[in-house]
Motif scaffolding. Structure first.
Motif, PDB file in Angstrom:
ATOM      1  N   LYS A 177     -23.826  91.736 -15.151  1.00  0.00           N
ATOM      2  CA  LYS A 177     -24.718  92.213 -16.212  1.00  0.00           C
ATOM      3  C   LYS A 177     -24.592  91.335 -17.447  1.00  0.00           C
ATOM      4  O   LYS A 177     -25.589  91.068 -18.145  1.00  0.00           O
ATOM      5  N   ALA A 178     -23.392  90.858 -17.725  1.00  0.00           N
ATOM      6  CA  ALA A 178     -23.176  90.013 -18.899  1.00  0.00           C
ATOM      7  C   ALA A 178     -23.934  88.693 -18.794  1.00  0.00           C
ATOM      8  O   ALA A 178     -24.235  88.067 -19.820  1.00  0.00           O
ATOM      9  N   ALA A 179     -24.273  88.285 -17.584  1.00  0.00           N
ATOM     10  CA  ALA A 179     -25.005  87.027 -17.399  1.00  0.00           C
ATOM     11  C   ALA A 179     -26.419  87.099 -17.968  1.00  0.00           C
ATOM     12  O   ALA A 179     -27.044  86.061 -18.203  1.00  0.00           O
ATOM     13  N   VAL A 180     -26.939  88.306 -18.191  1.00  0.00           N
ATOM     14  CA  VAL A 180     -28.289  88.457 -18.746  1.00  0.00           C
ATOM     15  C   VAL A 180     -28.224  89.075 -20.144  1.00  0.00           C
ATOM     16  O   VAL A 180     -29.155  89.727 -20.594  1.00  0.00           O
ATOM     17  N   ARG A 181     -27.133  88.825 -20.827  1.00  0.00           N
ATOM     18  CA  ARG A 181     -26.990  89.322 -22.190  1.00  0.00           C
ATOM     19  C   ARG A 181     -27.437  88.254 -23.180  1.00  0.00           C
ATOM     20  O   ARG A 181     -26.962  87.114 -23.130  1.00  0.00           O
ATOM     21  N   ASP A 182     -28.332  88.602 -24.075  1.00  0.00           N
ATOM     22  CA  ASP A 182     -28.795  87.691 -25.102  1.00  0.00           C
ATOM     23  C   ASP A 182     -27.699  87.493 -26.144  1.00  0.00           C
ATOM     24  O   ASP A 182     -27.005  88.443 -26.523  1.00  0.00           O
TER      25      ASP A 182
END
Length: 316
Positions: free
Chosen positions: A81-86
């Motif tokens: 999920k952190a991979a798609v955190r702005d």
């Protein structure tokens, strides 16, 4: 209505929202049966502080598909999920406990995936997670619920007695809208009252559409009572937001709301309908008189959001 900074998240729950609260038929709304719907909307907005909409079958199906995609995303390990955190945390994933503290000292136990217009319009943006069907579900939800919101805005304008397309025409670009997928984990309710789902606040935009899968949302009535919000399959709750209150000089009051911690896991779809950037919001002449002077200074939507979010973050 008390603003976010004046609400008290510790106020006790007074009860449940009355079963007699008007429910607006979404198919009648789509057909524009204004003679039937305007009195319902006016009474519900003024007396209860929100609207309930029973969705047509197509909207229900889109909500169901989006919730399934949300559950698949939130079940991923945190590192994925952190991979798609702005980097600026304005869209993509926000972990639990990082929601701004709308009330001093509170900690919000919710994680989110936020989509704004640039993300919706970009199929190859790296902030889309690698979950089959996720992007198409979110884009469909954005488009369908934004279209539904236009009908709700027209209904509220008619209920307020102003030009029917006044709100629609000033909330048309979608540039400041946000679609949020929210996940509240279930589990034992902590004894610390500062640990909440989301602390008490009003929303900063014009209206908010909420579809929830389980109880937990609490709404503050215009009379000041906190009441448990209804949950029913296919039903959307429409909150009245700050900009609508400002335009109507308090004739429509922004809906104070909060989410409590619950044993039951809960998901919600939330679409914030914002006023277009560059539009100045101030009390309309129809709602100003010698006995009711302007209560709000002119403000733009982006500035109001920035002011309120800065205040909230400074309390964390």
């Amino acid at each position: 209505m008390a603003s976010t900074r004046e609400l008290n998240y510790r106020d006790r729950l007074a009860g449940r929202i009355d079963a007699g609260t008007p429910v607006i038929d979404g198919q009648a709304l789509a057909a524009g049966r204004w003679d039937e719907l305007v009195p319902l909307a006016l009474g519900s907005a003024r007396e209860h502080g929100f609207l309930c909409i029973d969705l047509p079958p197509g909207h229900r199906q889109i909500a169901g598909t989006t919730l399934q995609s949300a559950a698949a995303f939130f079940s991923l390990p945190d590192d994925r999920k952190a991979a798609v955190r702005d980097a600026d945390a304005t869209f993509g994933w926000t972990p639990s406990h990082e929601e701004p503290a709308y009330q001093p000292g509170t900690v919000s136990n919710v994680e989110s995936f936020d989509a704004e217009l640039p993300l919706i319009e970009s199929a190859d943006d790296p902030h889309w997670p690698d979950v089959p069907g996720f992007r198409s579900a979110v884009v469909d939800c954005w488009q369908e619920y934004a279209s539904l919101a236009d009908r709700i805005l027209e209904l509220l304008a008619r209920a307020a007695g102003i030009e029917p397309m006044f709100l629609v025409n000033r909330c048309s670009t979608r540039e400041l809208n946000t679609l949020r997928l929210l996940h509240y984990p279930g589990g034992p309710v902590p004894s610390n009252p500062n640990e909440v789902g989301i602390a008490a606040h009003t929303d900063f935009e014009c209206i908010t559409l909420i579809y929830q899968t389980a109880p937990g949302l609490e709404l503050r009535s215009p009379g000041g009572d906190w009441l448990d919000a209804p949950v029913a399959p296919g039903r959307v709750i429409v909150l009245l937001d700050d900009m609508l209150e400002h335009w109507t000089n308090g004739f429509f009051q922004a809906t104070g709301h909060r989410v409590r911690r619950t044993l039951e896991e809960r998901y919600s779809l939330v679409l914030f309908i914002a006023v277009d950037d560059g539009v100045e919001v101030a009390p309309l002449p129809e709602f100003v008189s010698a006995g009711h002077p302007p209560r709000y200074a002119p403000v733009g939507q982006a500035q109001h959001i920035d002011d309120e979010m800065t205040r909230a973050r400074n309390q964390m």
